[in-house]
Design an enzyme around this catalytic site. Structure first.
Site, PDB file in Angstrom:
ATOM      1  CG  HIS A 128     104.872-110.610  19.818  1.00 34.42           C
ATOM      2  ND1 HIS A 128     104.876-109.186  19.844  1.00 34.42           N
ATOM      3  CD2 HIS A 128     106.149-110.756  20.242  1.00 34.42           C
ATOM      4  CE1 HIS A 128     105.939-108.910  20.004  1.00 34.42           C
ATOM      5  NE2 HIS A 128     106.747-109.883  20.402  1.00 34.42           N
ATOM      6  CB  SER A 129     107.424-111.964  16.798  1.00 39.21           C
ATOM      7  OG  SER A 129     108.751-111.936  16.098  1.00 39.21           O
ATOM      8  CG  LEU A 130     106.095-117.163  13.104  1.00 37.21           C
ATOM      9  CD1 LEU A 130     106.637-117.068  11.670  1.00 37.21           C
ATOM     10  CD2 LEU A 130     106.764-118.372  13.703  1.00 37.21           C
TER      11      LEU A 130
ATOM     12  CB  ALA B 110     102.544-110.193  13.310  1.00 38.63           C
TER      13      ALA B 110
ATOM     14  CB  SER C 136     101.957-107.519  18.201  1.00 40.04           C
ATOM     15  OG  SER C 136     103.189-107.093  19.360  1.00 40.04           O
TER      16      SER C 136
END
Length: 269
Positions: free
Chosen positions: A98-100, A102, A126
């Site tokens: 998720h975020s970083l 991802a 994500s």
């Protein structure tokens, strides 16, 4: 840039050098900036099927690895994680970030497939725009401390009681700055090195950090099937809509278990 009890540790010293073959699918999970994988994903296991083994990948500078210096580039994070992941690859595996996380999951998957010939069976990204999307680079990792705190408050991922605690922020800010620097300086290299596995991109419908229209380009990062799943919520929908996200992850991984079951039956026949 956007800023539990593990099923297995990601620390290289704690990974088995010679794992026994496993029919369970390992799901390597990578958190958002500043997040501890063991806390972000600590309660995911009960919602996953018995065929999936949760592996939160703890990054340097947090959790059990608090004493280690954080990495300031995605490449350095991937280099670090390979020490934990490679010895654990005794069967099929998938990644979620998720975020970083991802971007780190994507680059880790590319390295494992193209440098180590161990392709993932599924990549789930994500809350982060596709690497192909050319957005203006953020420089928030260079902000003075007070402005950096304001930026964290805007993202709504850091509890206010943490932001108001000077002693705690003294510990947290260096890790967050390092993570933000890794994300802000990342650029897609060798775009022709695409994955071969299915890719699912998840996003929050109201996420201003990774708007839905920036997620569809993830389909260009693999030759495999692509699916976009939008869930209610903002950048941290993975907490507010955790049950729905885990249901979607289970559905995405179901074909992997079915294929593995067929393979084993054919092997035994």
């Amino acid at each position: 840039m956007n800023s539990g009890t593990p099923a297995a540790s990601s620390h290289p010293d704690e990974a088995s050098a010679s794992p026994a073959p496993s029919n369970r699918l390992k799901l390597f999970c990578l958190p958002y900036a500043g997040g501890s994988a063991n806390r972000v994903f600590h309660d995911w296991t009960p919602a996953l099927t018995e065929h999936v083994e949760l592996w939160p990948l703890e990054l340097p500078g947090r959790g059990a690895r608090m004493a280690e210096s954080p990495c300031t580039s995605v490449e350095a994070l991937v280099d670090d994680l390979l020490h934990a992941v490679l010895p654990a690859l005794d069967g099929p595996y998938a990644l979620f970030g998720h975020s970083l996380g991802a971007i780190v999951a994507f680059e880790l998957a590319r390295r494992l497939e193209h440098a180590h010939h161990r392709p993932a069976v599924h990549l789930m990204v994500s809350g982060h725009e596709a690497p192909d999307v050319l957005s203006e680079p953020d420089r928030d990792h260079l902000l003075p401390d007070e402005e950096f705190r304001d930026r964290l408050s805007e993202l709504a991922g850091t509890p206010q009681e943490v932001l108001d605690n000077d002693d705690l922020m003294e510990l947290v800010i260096p890790v967050l700055r390092a993570d933000f620097a890794a994300a802000n300086t990342y650029r897609l290299d060798s775009p022709w090195l695409r994955l071969s596995c299915p890719v699912t991109a998840f996003g929050g419908i109201e996420d201003p950090e990774a708007p839905p229209h920036t997620l569809r380009a993830w389909q260009h990062r693999s030759t495999g099937p692509f699916r976009l799943r939008l869930l209610p919520g903002n950048h941290f929908y993975l907490h507010s809509e955790q049950a729905l996200l885990l249901q979607s992850i289970t559905e995405a991984l179901a074909p992997v278990h079915e294929a593995e079951a067929v393979r084993l039956r054919e092997k035994e026949a």
